[in-house]
Design an enzyme around this catalytic site. Structure first.
Site, PDB file in Angstrom:
ATOM      1  N   ALA A   1       0.770  -1.237  -0.195  1.00 52.95           N
ATOM      2  CA  ALA A   1      -0.080   0.047  -0.112  1.00 52.95           C
ATOM      3  C   ALA A   1       0.791   1.343   0.032  1.00 52.95           C
ATOM      4  O   ALA A   1       1.866   1.330   0.534  1.00 52.95           O
ATOM      5  CB  ALA A   1      -0.851   0.033   1.288  1.00 52.95           C
TER       6      ALA A   1
ATOM      7  N   THR B   1      11.072  -0.065  -5.464  1.00 53.92           N
ATOM      8  CA  THR B   1      10.888   0.399  -7.077  1.00 53.92           C
ATOM      9  C   THR B   1      12.068   0.684  -7.629  1.00 53.92           C
ATOM     10  O   THR B   1      12.957   1.141  -6.950  1.00 53.92           O
ATOM     11  CB  THR B   1       9.679   1.392  -6.997  1.00 53.92           C
ATOM     12  OG1 THR B   1       9.905   2.108  -8.241  1.00 53.92           O
ATOM     13  CG2 THR B   1      10.258   2.595  -6.121  1.00 53.92           C
TER      14      THR B   1
ATOM     15  N   GLU C   1      12.268   3.003  -9.519  1.00 56.37           N
ATOM     16  CA  GLU C   1      12.486   4.543  -9.354  1.00 56.37           C
ATOM     17  C   GLU C   1      13.367   5.097  -8.040  1.00 56.37           C
ATOM     18  O   GLU C   1      13.946   6.145  -8.364  1.00 56.37           O
ATOM     19  CB  GLU C   1      10.971   5.095  -8.685  1.00 56.37           C
ATOM     20  CG  GLU C   1      10.164   5.204  -9.851  1.00 56.37           C
ATOM     21  CD  GLU C   1      10.171   6.388 -10.858  1.00 56.37           C
ATOM     22  OE1 GLU C   1      10.762   7.409 -10.268  1.00 56.37           O
ATOM     23  OE2 GLU C   1      10.167   6.275 -12.219  1.00 56.37           O
TER      24      GLU C   1
ATOM     25  N   TYR D   1       7.954  10.259  -4.432  1.00 56.92           N
ATOM     26  CA  TYR D   1       7.809   9.041  -4.388  1.00 56.92           C
ATOM     27  C   TYR D   1       8.746   8.168  -4.071  1.00 56.92           C
ATOM     28  O   TYR D   1       8.864   7.456  -3.352  1.00 56.92           O
ATOM     29  CB  TYR D   1       6.739   8.640  -5.757  1.00 56.92           C
ATOM     30  CG  TYR D   1       6.656   7.087  -5.822  1.00 56.92           C
ATOM     31  CD1 TYR D   1       6.090   6.113  -4.808  1.00 56.92           C
ATOM     32  CD2 TYR D   1       7.364   6.516  -6.775  1.00 56.92           C
ATOM     33  CE1 TYR D   1       5.940   4.989  -5.132  1.00 56.92           C
ATOM     34  CE2 TYR D   1       7.439   5.227  -6.919  1.00 56.92           C
ATOM     35  CZ  TYR D   1       6.553   4.364  -6.218  1.00 56.92           C
ATOM     36  OH  TYR D   1       6.508   2.749  -6.107  1.00 56.92           O
TER      37      TYR D   1
ATOM     38  N   LYS E   1      10.291   5.913  -1.253  1.00 56.86           N
ATOM     39  CA  LYS E   1      10.423   4.367  -1.124  1.00 56.86           C
ATOM     40  C   LYS E   1      12.136   3.992  -0.982  1.00 56.86           C
ATOM     41  O   LYS E   1      12.268   2.861  -0.242  1.00 56.86           O
ATOM     42  CB  LYS E   1      10.301   3.848  -2.701  1.00 56.86           C
ATOM     43  CG  LYS E   1       8.845   3.675  -3.023  1.00 56.86           C
ATOM     44  CD  LYS E   1       8.111   2.538  -2.546  1.00 56.86           C
ATOM     45  CE  LYS E   1       7.018   2.291  -3.028  1.00 56.86           C
ATOM     46  NZ  LYS E   1       6.065   1.125  -2.330  1.00 56.86           N
TER      47      LYS E   1
HETATM   48  P1  NAP Z   1      -1.909   0.438  -6.748  1.00 59.70           P
HETATM   49  O1  NAP Z   1      -2.590  -0.220  -7.977  1.00 59.70           O
HETATM   50  O2  NAP Z   1      -1.724   1.909  -6.802  1.00 59.70           O
HETATM   51  O3  NAP Z   1      -2.397   0.145  -5.454  1.00 59.70           O
HETATM   52  C1  NAP Z   1      -2.129   0.965  -4.240  1.00 59.70           C
HETATM   53  C2  NAP Z   1      -2.818   0.290  -3.004  1.00 59.70           C
HETATM   54  O4  NAP Z   1      -2.316   1.178  -1.888  1.00 59.70           O
HETATM   55  C3  NAP Z   1      -4.330   0.597  -3.236  1.00 59.70           C
HETATM   56  O5  NAP Z   1      -4.947  -0.879  -2.391  1.00 59.70           O
HETATM   57  C4  NAP Z   1      -4.401   1.658  -1.910  1.00 59.70           C
HETATM   58  O6  NAP Z   1      -5.824   1.420  -1.793  1.00 59.70           O
HETATM   59  C5  NAP Z   1      -3.615   1.407  -1.166  1.00 59.70           C
HETATM   60  N1  NAP Z   1      -3.202   2.396  -0.296  1.00 59.70           N
HETATM   61  C6  NAP Z   1      -2.785   3.770  -0.684  1.00 59.70           C
HETATM   62  N2  NAP Z   1      -2.591   4.611   0.640  1.00 59.70           N
HETATM   63  C7  NAP Z   1      -2.970   4.089   1.449  1.00 59.70           C
HETATM   64  C8  NAP Z   1      -3.047   4.243   2.801  1.00 59.70           C
HETATM   65  N3  NAP Z   1      -2.764   5.548   3.420  1.00 59.70           N
HETATM   66  N4  NAP Z   1      -3.465   3.474   3.646  1.00 59.70           N
HETATM   67  C9  NAP Z   1      -3.828   2.083   3.247  1.00 59.70           C
HETATM   68  N5  NAP Z   1      -3.743   1.827   1.868  1.00 59.70           N
HETATM   69  C10 NAP Z   1      -3.630   2.706   1.034  1.00 59.70           C
HETATM   70  O7  NAP Z   1      -0.321  -0.099  -6.956  1.00 59.70           O
HETATM   71  P2  NAP Z   1       0.057  -1.221  -7.602  1.00 59.70           P
HETATM   72  O8  NAP Z   1       0.717  -0.974  -8.775  1.00 59.70           O
HETATM   73  O9  NAP Z   1      -0.502  -2.525  -7.115  1.00 59.70           O
HETATM   74  O10 NAP Z   1       1.534  -1.276  -6.813  1.00 59.70           O
HETATM   75  C11 NAP Z   1       1.846  -2.081  -5.686  1.00 59.70           C
HETATM   76  C12 NAP Z   1       3.098  -1.682  -4.684  1.00 59.70           C
HETATM   77  O11 NAP Z   1       4.172  -1.810  -5.688  1.00 59.70           O
HETATM   78  C13 NAP Z   1       3.087  -0.207  -4.502  1.00 59.70           C
HETATM   79  O12 NAP Z   1       3.611   0.007  -3.344  1.00 59.70           O
HETATM   80  C14 NAP Z   1       3.789   0.608  -5.688  1.00 59.70           C
HETATM   81  O13 NAP Z   1       4.419   1.647  -5.147  1.00 59.70           O
HETATM   82  C15 NAP Z   1       4.889  -0.704  -5.813  1.00 59.70           C
HETATM   83  N6  NAP Z   1       5.184  -0.705  -7.059  1.00 59.70           N
HETATM   84  C16 NAP Z   1       4.506  -0.942  -8.302  1.00 59.70           C
HETATM   85  C17 NAP Z   1       5.273  -0.969  -9.556  1.00 59.70           C
HETATM   86  C18 NAP Z   1       4.167  -1.133 -10.808  1.00 59.70           C
HETATM   87  O14 NAP Z   1       4.839  -1.035 -11.712  1.00 59.70           O
HETATM   88  N7  NAP Z   1       2.861  -1.503 -10.542  1.00 59.70           N
HETATM   89  C19 NAP Z   1       6.405  -0.750  -9.808  1.00 59.70           C
HETATM   90  C20 NAP Z   1       7.482  -0.751  -8.418  1.00 59.70           C
HETATM   91  C21 NAP Z   1       6.754  -0.772  -7.350  1.00 59.70           C
HETATM   92  P3  NAP Z   1      -7.206   2.240  -2.435  1.00 59.70           P
HETATM   93  O15 NAP Z   1      -7.542   1.022  -3.291  1.00 59.70           O
HETATM   94  O16 NAP Z   1      -8.111   2.466  -1.136  1.00 59.70           O
HETATM   95  O17 NAP Z   1      -6.790   3.549  -3.112  1.00 59.70           O
HETATM   96  N1  GDD Z   2       1.020   8.447 -16.435  1.00 61.66           N
HETATM   97  C1  GDD Z   2       1.373   8.991 -17.621  1.00 61.66           C
HETATM   98  N2  GDD Z   2       0.522   9.362 -18.293  1.00 61.66           N
HETATM   99  N3  GDD Z   2       2.612   8.777 -17.744  1.00 61.66           N
HETATM  100  C2  GDD Z   2       3.114   9.069 -19.145  1.00 61.66           C
HETATM  101  C3  GDD Z   2       2.194  10.045 -19.995  1.00 61.66           C
HETATM  102  C4  GDD Z   2       0.782  10.273 -19.443  1.00 61.66           C
HETATM  103  O1  GDD Z   2      -0.001  11.002 -20.175  1.00 61.66           O
HETATM  104  N4  GDD Z   2       2.784  10.350 -21.120  1.00 61.66           N
HETATM  105  C5  GDD Z   2       4.068  10.047 -21.065  1.00 61.66           C
HETATM  106  N5  GDD Z   2       4.304   9.237 -19.879  1.00 61.66           N
HETATM  107  C6  GDD Z   2       5.427   8.675 -19.455  1.00 61.66           C
HETATM  108  C7  GDD Z   2       6.023   9.023 -18.061  1.00 61.66           C
HETATM  109  O2  GDD Z   2       6.627  10.355 -18.063  1.00 61.66           O
HETATM  110  C8  GDD Z   2       7.077   7.795 -17.909  1.00 61.66           C
HETATM  111  O3  GDD Z   2       8.223   8.206 -18.455  1.00 61.66           O
HETATM  112  C9  GDD Z   2       6.364   6.690 -18.424  1.00 61.66           C
HETATM  113  O4  GDD Z   2       5.466   7.095 -19.374  1.00 61.66           O
HETATM  114  C10 GDD Z   2       5.870   5.699 -17.447  1.00 61.66           C
HETATM  115  O5  GDD Z   2       4.803   6.625 -16.556  1.00 61.66           O
HETATM  116  P1  GDD Z   2       3.703   5.593 -15.588  1.00 61.66           P
HETATM  117  O6  GDD Z   2       2.891   4.692 -16.406  1.00 61.66           O
HETATM  118  O7  GDD Z   2       2.974   6.840 -14.805  1.00 61.66           O
HETATM  119  O8  GDD Z   2       4.841   4.865 -14.475  1.00 61.66           O
HETATM  120  P2  GDD Z   2       5.934   5.390 -13.850  1.00 61.66           P
HETATM  121  O9  GDD Z   2       7.191   4.606 -14.435  1.00 61.66           O
HETATM  122  O10 GDD Z   2       6.095   6.676 -13.562  1.00 61.66           O
HETATM  123  O11 GDD Z   2       5.897   4.588 -12.583  1.00 61.66           O
HETATM  124  C11 GDD Z   2       5.264   3.413 -12.462  1.00 61.66           C
HETATM  125  O12 GDD Z   2       6.504   2.774 -12.278  1.00 61.66           O
HETATM  126  C12 GDD Z   2       7.323   2.570 -10.997  1.00 61.66           C
HETATM  127  C13 GDD Z   2       8.549   1.630 -11.299  1.00 61.66           C
HETATM  128  O13 GDD Z   2       9.421   1.973 -12.165  1.00 61.66           O
HETATM  129  C14 GDD Z   2       4.623   3.272 -11.155  1.00 61.66           C
HETATM  130  O14 GDD Z   2       3.819   2.227 -10.841  1.00 61.66           O
HETATM  131  C15 GDD Z   2       5.411   3.505  -9.945  1.00 61.66           C
HETATM  132  O15 GDD Z   2       4.623   3.368  -8.548  1.00 61.66           O
HETATM  133  C16 GDD Z   2       6.466   2.545  -9.766  1.00 61.66           C
HETATM  134  O16 GDD Z   2       7.315   2.598  -8.762  1.00 61.66           O
END
Ligand code: NAP
Ligand code: GDD
Length: 332
Positions: free
Chosen positions: A87, A131, A133, A155, A159
């Protein structure tokens, strides 16, 4: 049968992780936040999760990462063997709009959970979703577990703090605290304001005549994209390893936003160049040019490798949007 607690169960990864553990016969508990709507789209639209809730194998508990007493209470009640901490506020661009909230939920929330676990369930395992990031604009490519951390947004800074805490608690208290350094992973359950879901949704809506344009911030950034189901498999392997450690999970094959657009619009037989519009609203203050992960440690020590390639992932996402539009329509 294991007892699993998931923070972020309503999110993309949490919903897949819950499904995966239920399929293994485990009991799953999840933290949910108070909200004005009871609908939780990801949990309510997955038949296995709906069924598990009706039979009591999946239970939801109100808690919040800003409320330590709620975390303590759920841990006392559930007594989990493994806690997956997913979360937190996870949108990079929005972390500039909500820097304090991002630090509190993603950073301090991890501290509150580690402290609560140390007192209530000291033998339980903790997995943190870290992440790519954390590396920022890395000086080396691909990035691995030893690449220096250099965050460039609130963010990522939160992390870095969370990952450092996991390492500190592991060393200082000897607890089983581990982390996945996760590169981007996507699916039809991805939040609608992340770029891949936005593109898949836009391509489907344009193909069905609902919209004419898709507004994006940039086409050149490259990301190391995997399928969320594959990453969740890696997360389980990290959390069940013999020793607590941190592992990169990535495909090692970066693609640009433009390439994602080209592939998604090709699925629906369209040319993205005729529909994608660059819009300053979505441009970031700072952005990482390219991420590329080296998951060889996870491959060698955990036997993990992603199974789904880039083009298959794009097709899965666009097909899901088309199916949803065709089944339910969309008033907007
Ligand atoms: P997500 O779809 O945005 O889900 C985030 C979750 O966190 C949701 O269940 C949200 O609840 C909950 N949350 C946010 N703030 C909270 C709070 N204050 N108290 C309790 N719950 C809270 O994220 P995801 O893509 O599944 O990613 C899961 C984890 O992996 C995250 O920590 C993210 O940073 C990390 N991560 C993701 C990626 C990626 O590419 N997806 C990559 C690297 C790391 P609600 O539904 O109520 O909003
Ligand atoms: N969201 C978004 N919307 N991104 C855009 C757009 C737009 O309209 N246009 C271009 N982008 C570019 C962003 O600038 C970034 O370079 C790339 O698309 C990916 O953006 P996101 O899909 O928002 O993901 P992220 O890479 O910034 O972050 C996600 O991945 C991380 C892991 O590397 C998130 O899931 C983070 O929570 C996670 O840690």
């Amino acid at each position: 049968m294991a007892r699993i607690l998931i923070t972020g169960i309503t999110g993309q990864d949490g919903s897949y992780l819950a499904e995966s553990h239920l399929a293994s016969g485990d009991e799953v508990d999840g933290l949910v936040r108070q909200s004005s709507l009871l609908q939780r789209t990801r949990l309510d639209s997955v038949p296995a999760l709906v069924k598990a809730r009706s039979t009591g194998r999946l239970k939801l508990h109100y808690a919040d990462l800003s409320d330590t007493s709620s975390l303590v209470s759920v841990l006392r009640n559930v007594k989990p063997e493994t806690v997956y901490h997913l979360a937190g506020q996870s949108h990079v661009k929005i972390s500039f709009d909500l820097p304090e909230y991002t630090a509190d939920s993603t950073g301090l929330g991890t501290l509150r959970l580690l402290e609560s676990m140390r007192h209530v369930v000291p033998d339980a395992r903790l997995f943190l979703a870290a992440t790519s990031e954390i590396f920022g604009e890395a000086k080396e490519s691909p990035q691995n577990e030893k690449t220096p951390m250099n965050p460039i947004n609130p963010y990522a800074a939160a992390k870095v703090y969370a990952l450092n805490l996991v390492r500190i608690y592991r060393k200082a208290y000897g607890v089983f605290a581990c982390a996945g350094i996760l590169f981007n992973h996507e699916s039809p359950r991805r939040g609608e304001n992340y770029v891949t879901r936005k593109i898949a949704r836009g391509a489907a809506r344009i193909a069905r005549g609902r919209e004419k344009e898709l507004h994006l911030g940039a086409l050149t950034p490259k990301r190391d994209w995997s399928y969320a189901v594959d990453i969740v498999d890696g997360i389980r392997r990290i959390a069940s390893a013999p020793k607590p450690d941190d592992f990169v999970l990535a495909s090692g094959l970066p693609h640009s936003v433009g390439e994602f657009c080209e592939a998604a619009f090709r699925v629906v037989g369209l040319d993205y160049g005729k529909h994608v519009v660059l819009d300053p609203e979505y441009v970031r203050l700072v952005d990482i040019t390219e991420t590329c992960g080296d998951a060889s440690r996870a491959r060698n020590e955990l036997g993990w490798a992603p199974k789904t390639g880039f083009l298959e992932l794009v097709r899965i996402m666009v097909d899901a949007e088309l199916a949803d539009l065709d089944a339910h329509g969309d008033p907007a």
